[in-house]
Design a protein around this motif. Structure first.
Motif, PDB file in Angstrom:
ATOM      1  N   SER A  66      -7.711   2.785   2.991  1.00  0.00           N
ATOM      2  CA  SER A  66      -7.195   1.828   3.979  1.00  0.00           C
ATOM      3  C   SER A  66      -6.620   2.541   5.202  1.00  0.00           C
ATOM      4  CB  SER A  66      -6.126   0.948   3.336  1.00  0.00           C
ATOM      5  OG  SER A  66      -6.650   0.242   2.223  1.00  0.00           O
ATOM      6  N   ALA A 112       0.007   9.771  -8.230  1.00  0.00           N
ATOM      7  CA  ALA A 112      -0.031   8.350  -7.868  1.00  0.00           C
ATOM      8  C   ALA A 112       0.186   8.141  -6.382  1.00  0.00           C
ATOM      9  CB  ALA A 112       1.034   7.585  -8.661  1.00  0.00           C
ATOM     10  N   THR A 113       0.790   9.129  -5.700  1.00  0.00           N
ATOM     11  CA  THR A 113       1.099   8.993  -4.259  1.00  0.00           C
ATOM     12  C   THR A 113       0.437  10.127  -3.506  1.00  0.00           C
ATOM     13  OG1 THR A 113       3.238   7.962  -4.745  1.00  0.00           O
ATOM     14  CG2 THR A 113       2.937   8.896  -2.541  1.00  0.00           C
ATOM     15  N   MET A 139       0.802  -1.238   0.000  1.00  0.00           N
ATOM     16  CA  MET A 139       0.000   0.000   0.000  1.00  0.00           C
ATOM     17  C   MET A 139       0.835   1.290   0.000  1.00  0.00           C
ATOM     18  SD  MET A 139      -3.218  -0.996   2.454  1.00  0.00           S
ATOM     19  CE  MET A 139      -2.232  -1.523   3.839  1.00  0.00           C
ATOM     20  N   LYS A 182      -0.127   4.864  -1.702  1.00  0.00           N
ATOM     21  CA  LYS A 182      -0.551   4.795  -3.108  1.00  0.00           C
ATOM     22  C   LYS A 182      -2.012   5.226  -3.218  1.00  0.00           C
ATOM     23  CE  LYS A 182       2.654   1.049  -4.264  1.00  0.00           C
ATOM     24  NZ  LYS A 182       2.804  -0.359  -4.683  1.00  0.00           N
ATOM     25  N   GLN A 183      -2.344   5.849  -4.328  1.00  0.00           N
ATOM     26  CA  GLN A 183      -3.666   6.446  -4.549  1.00  0.00           C
ATOM     27  C   GLN A 183      -4.799   5.445  -4.285  1.00  0.00           C
ATOM     28  OE1 GLN A 183      -4.603   9.586  -5.455  1.00  0.00           O
ATOM     29  NE2 GLN A 183      -6.744   9.000  -5.492  1.00  0.00           N
ATOM     30  N   GLU A 184      -4.651   4.232  -4.762  1.00  0.00           N
ATOM     31  CA  GLU A 184      -5.738   3.253  -4.684  1.00  0.00           C
ATOM     32  C   GLU A 184      -5.992   2.724  -3.273  1.00  0.00           C
ATOM     33  OE1 GLU A 184      -2.084   1.133  -6.536  1.00  0.00           O
ATOM     34  OE2 GLU A 184      -3.035   3.119  -6.539  1.00  0.00           O
ATOM     35  N   TYR A 185      -5.018   2.983  -2.344  1.00  0.00           N
ATOM     36  CA  TYR A 185      -5.183   2.474  -0.970  1.00  0.00           C
ATOM     37  C   TYR A 185      -5.488   3.604   0.020  1.00  0.00           C
ATOM     38  CZ  TYR A 185      -3.222  -1.799  -2.916  1.00  0.00           C
ATOM     39  OH  TYR A 185      -3.000  -2.919  -3.692  1.00  0.00           O
ATOM     40  N   ARG A 186      -5.993   4.658  -0.491  1.00  0.00           N
ATOM     41  CA  ARG A 186      -6.249   5.813   0.369  1.00  0.00           C
ATOM     42  C   ARG A 186      -7.229   5.465   1.495  1.00  0.00           C
ATOM     43  NH1 ARG A 186      -9.123  11.478  -1.609  1.00  0.00           N
ATOM     44  NH2 ARG A 186      -9.544  12.275   0.489  1.00  0.00           N
TER      45      ARG A 186
END
Length: 787
Positions: free
Chosen positions: A208, A221-222, A184, A202-206
């Motif tokens: 979490s 991306a970050t 992540m 990472k963008q997609e795990y925000r």
């Protein structure tokens, strides 16, 4: 002084060199505002200050000015209530440190007996604020950071800050180490955004991590997220930091107020340190150019010995002697181009400006400089295209301005006077201008090509010609200034050496007037004579210095020898006195013992036997030669000298006779074949000639002068020798004026006693005789009454 003149004479370049030797911005500011003074007393003071600083550098090598900063604006801001930063307070502390060190440094030199005047005056005005310096250094480190120990409150806050920050880091570290973190997080690091701790997610795990997004990378991306679990801790951390900031401001305010309270003393210290920095800047520059402190006068007299242009390399520039204002007030320098005329002119002008600015000049000791109200210079190509002025016109504009202002307190420098126009008219103008400036009493040095000006120096008193030397052999100038010798043209000699045909040169010479040829011949002769005289003077000076050196060495050796000799003599005297004293004590002990024995043996030991024992003991005492010191002491005793007296001359260690008295305390003495005058204190009396004694009544002659004893001891002598001795002794005793003497012949067989008795009975000088009493030696001694 005109700014234009300072620029023409390159005074600004001297200031550029000075700046390199400053220790602070205060010194640089002083150098930039440096300007020659026209006040005699001020110039003298400035020169004394520079010389004093040079003396300190010579003795101590360096000075403790480290830490000095120009804090005047900082202190003024504190004075009106401004809050100073930690860095500014640090600079104040450094300046206070420099004040303390410099004041102690100067006070120590004074205690050591180093003669100073201006530096102690400045040091006296400085105030050591050690408490303020200590307060600042205890609160702020060298990097401008407020220390934990600045206050107990700040110490507690900093401890709380470190604890909270550690908890945040521990929480984030545990999140980084988790199994899902690698997937992540963009990078397994803890970073800071907006002064808060965050993680690069990472963008997609925000979703979490939840929490607050503070920033994102350029690609998007970050995301830099502050996880929800540390938001409270970060808030707590921010609150503690706010408390820290408040406490730091409180501490800085307290210190700023202390600076404000002492602002006047600090500003006074800054002023004094700035003056000192400037003094030592001038001293360091003097050391670089090998400068000296010139004597300063107010009479327009300049004497520079082996003067050099300060902006030229020492190993390349040719030193020159320049004198002006005594026998002559105007110098006219002639000679070829590139010969060094302009350099000599600028050397004089620039050294004058330097001296009046308190700078030492590159010359030899005993050089002397004058204080002028103004220095004027017309030097260089003044052609002005903008003003449509030719070279001649530009020079004339400048000269007109000079003539409007010049007076008897001015120094005027003309370079190529009258150049740029018709030679005949230019020469006439040059002569007229020189006359005008000369008549106003100014000091003038002018360079020119015009031959007419060579005669100018001969036709007017107070004006002298000069030239720069040119070496025909090498076809190059030597740059040596020759005072009293006008320059001459070297065109024919140069042309000949460069290969111009002799026929052409002869034709050219034929065009010259006889008067011109005679003048050139005379100038050449003068140059040769001056060169020869200077060389002889240099050789004579070298020999004189060598002779002085040898004389000093010889004097030192003689002094050392005499001191060593006197020391040895005094030591020998002490040892001799000790031995004599020991011998006397032993003799007295023996006499006492003999007397005791006589008493015990009922007077069987006679008194003359005791006297005999004492004489034998005294004869056993060692005799020591008198030292020079002893003789001198004896010679100082009062004695009435008479012509014919035998004396000893102490300084020569020779005996002689007095011839006559030549003054109250001086006699003429005959020593062998040599007669010389000698001071009475250098004479030691020995004895007086017999013929002079006989001229005096016998009754007034002292026996001690002839060393005749009151008794004659004949014991042990052969009969014939004894009688001869009695004859001579009676004559000496009569001459000595003795009324009574004793002759010791002993008892023995009685033959010697009888012979002596018979001789005395028939002697012309004997009145009566008798044997000695019991206490005088009995019939072993005959007492003789003399006529």
């Amino acid at each position: 002084m005109q700014e234009k003149v300072l620029h023409v004479l390159e005074f600004d370049k001297v200031k550029e060199q000075l700046i390199k030797h400053t220790s602070s911005s205060l010194g640089k500011e002083k150098v930039k505002s440096l300007f020659p003074s026209s006040q005699f007393e001020e110039v003298v003071k400035l020169q004394e200050q520079t010389d004093e600083a040079a003396k300190v550098l010579r003795l101590k090598g360096n000075i403790p000015l480290g830490g000095l900063v120009d804090v005047r604006q900082t202190v003024k801001r504190a004075k009106i209530g401004g809050l100073l930063s930690a860095t500014e307070l640090n600079e104040v502390s450094g300046t206070l440190y420099a004040t303390k060190n410099m004041k102690r440094f100067i006070e120590k030199m004074v205690e050591e007996g180093i003669e100073l005047h201006h530096l102690p005056e400045l040091a006296e005005k400085m105030v050591v604020l050690q408490e303020l310096e200590r307060n600042i250094t205890q609160c702020i480190d060298d990097n401008g950071t407020v220390l934990d120990n600045a206050s107990e409150t700040l110490k507690g806050i900093r401890q709380q800050l470190r604890t909270t920050e550690a908890r945040v880091r521990d929480k984030l570290e545990s999140m980084i180490r988790s199994s899902s973190a690698t997937k992540m997080l963009s990078d397994a690091i803890i970073t800071i955004r907006n002064d808060r701790f965050v993680l690069p997610v990472k963008q997609e795990y925000r979703a979490s991590y939840g929490g607050i997004v503070h920033d994102q990378s350029s690609s998007g991306a970050t995301l830099f997220i502050e996880p929800q679990v540390i938001v409270d801790l970060n808030n707590t951390l921010q609150q503690v930091k706010a408390k820290e900031k408040i406490e730091i401001e409180r501490i800085l305010r307290m210190l700023s107020d202390q600076v404000a309270e002492n602002s006047e003393d600090i500003l006074q210290n800054v002023y004094c340190l700035g003056e000192m920095d400037f003094m030592f800047t001038k001293a360091r520059y003097a050391k670089e150019i090998k400068g000296i402190k010139p004597s300063i006068n107010n009479d327009g007299i300049i004497r520079m010995y082996k003067a050099r242009h300060p902006l030229l390399p020492i190993d390349e520039v040719v030193p020159n002697d320049i004198e002006l204002g005594t026998d002559f007030t105007t110098i006219v320098i002639t000679g070829p181009n590139t010969g060094g005329k302009t350099v000599a002119l600028k050397t004089l002008g620039l050294c004058t400006l330097m001296a009046q600015a308190g700078l030492q000049i590159p010359a030899l000791e005993e050089s002397e400089m004058a204080v002028f109200h103004a220095v004027y210079a017309d030097i260089g190509d003044e052609q002005s295209i903008e003003q449509s002025l030719s070279t001649f016109s530009s020079h004339m504009v400048n000269i007109v301005d000079i003539l409007d202002k010049v007076d008897h307190k001015s120094l005027v420098l003309f370079d190529e006077l009258g150049a740029g126009t018709d030679p005949q008219e230019g020469a006439a103008l040059a002569i007229s201008i020189l006359d005008e400036v000369y008549n106003r009493g100014a000091r003038v040095v002018a360079t020119t090509h015009y031959p007419e000006l060579k005669a100018y120096g001969y036709n007017r008193s107070g004006v002298i010609n000069a030239s720069v030397e040119f070496d025909i052999t090498t076809l190059s100038p030597t740059y040596k200034l020759l005072i009293g010798v006008p320059g001459r043209s070297n065109a024919f000699e140069i042309s000949k050496r460069l290969g111009l045909q002799e026929r052409v040169i002869k034709m050219a010479k034929s065009q010259m007037t006889d008067e011109r040829n005679e003048v050139d011949t005379m100038i050449a002769s003068l140059e040769t004579s001056k060169k020869s005289a200077e060389q002889e003077m240099i050789e004579a000076e070298k020999i004189r210095k060598e002779a002085e050196k040898l004389h000093k060495e010889l004097q030192q050796q003689i002094i050392a020898f005499n001191e060593q000799r006197d020391t040895l003599f005094e030591k020998a005297e002490r040892e001799a006195e000790q031995k004599l004293e020991a011998a006397r004590k032993e003799a007295e002990a023996i006499i006492q013992e003999l007397r005791s024995m006589r008493k015990q043996q009922h007077a069987q030991i006679k008194e003359h036997e005791l006297i005999d024992a004492r004489k034998r003991l005294e004869g056993a005492v060692p005799v020591f030669e008198k030292s020079k010191n002893a003789e001198k002491k004896e010679a100082t005793k009062q004695h009435s000298f008479l012509p014919g007296d035998e004396v000893k001359v102490i300084s020569f260690d020779q005996k002689g006779h007095l011839i006559e008295k030549v003054s109250d305390n001086e006699w003429q003495v005959q020593m062998g074949i040599m007669k010389m005058k000698v001071k009475e204190k250098d004479l030691l009396y020995i004895k007086r000639a017999k013929q002079e004694v006989q001229e005096k009544p016998l009754a007034t002659v002292k026996g001690k002068d002839y060393h005749v004893s009151l008794e004659l001891d004949l014991r042990g002598e052969r009969y014939e020798n004894a009688l001869l001795k009695v004859e001579k002794y009676l004559d000496d005793a009569v001459l000595a004026g003795y009324p009574r003497v004793s002759i010791i012949h002993g008892k023995g067989t009685g033959a010697l006693r009888t012979g002596v008795k018979e001789l005395l009975k028939n002697h012309r000088s004997v009145k009566s005789t008798r044997y000695g009493e019991a206490g005088e030696g009995g019939n072993g001694v005959t007492i003789v009454e003399l006529k």
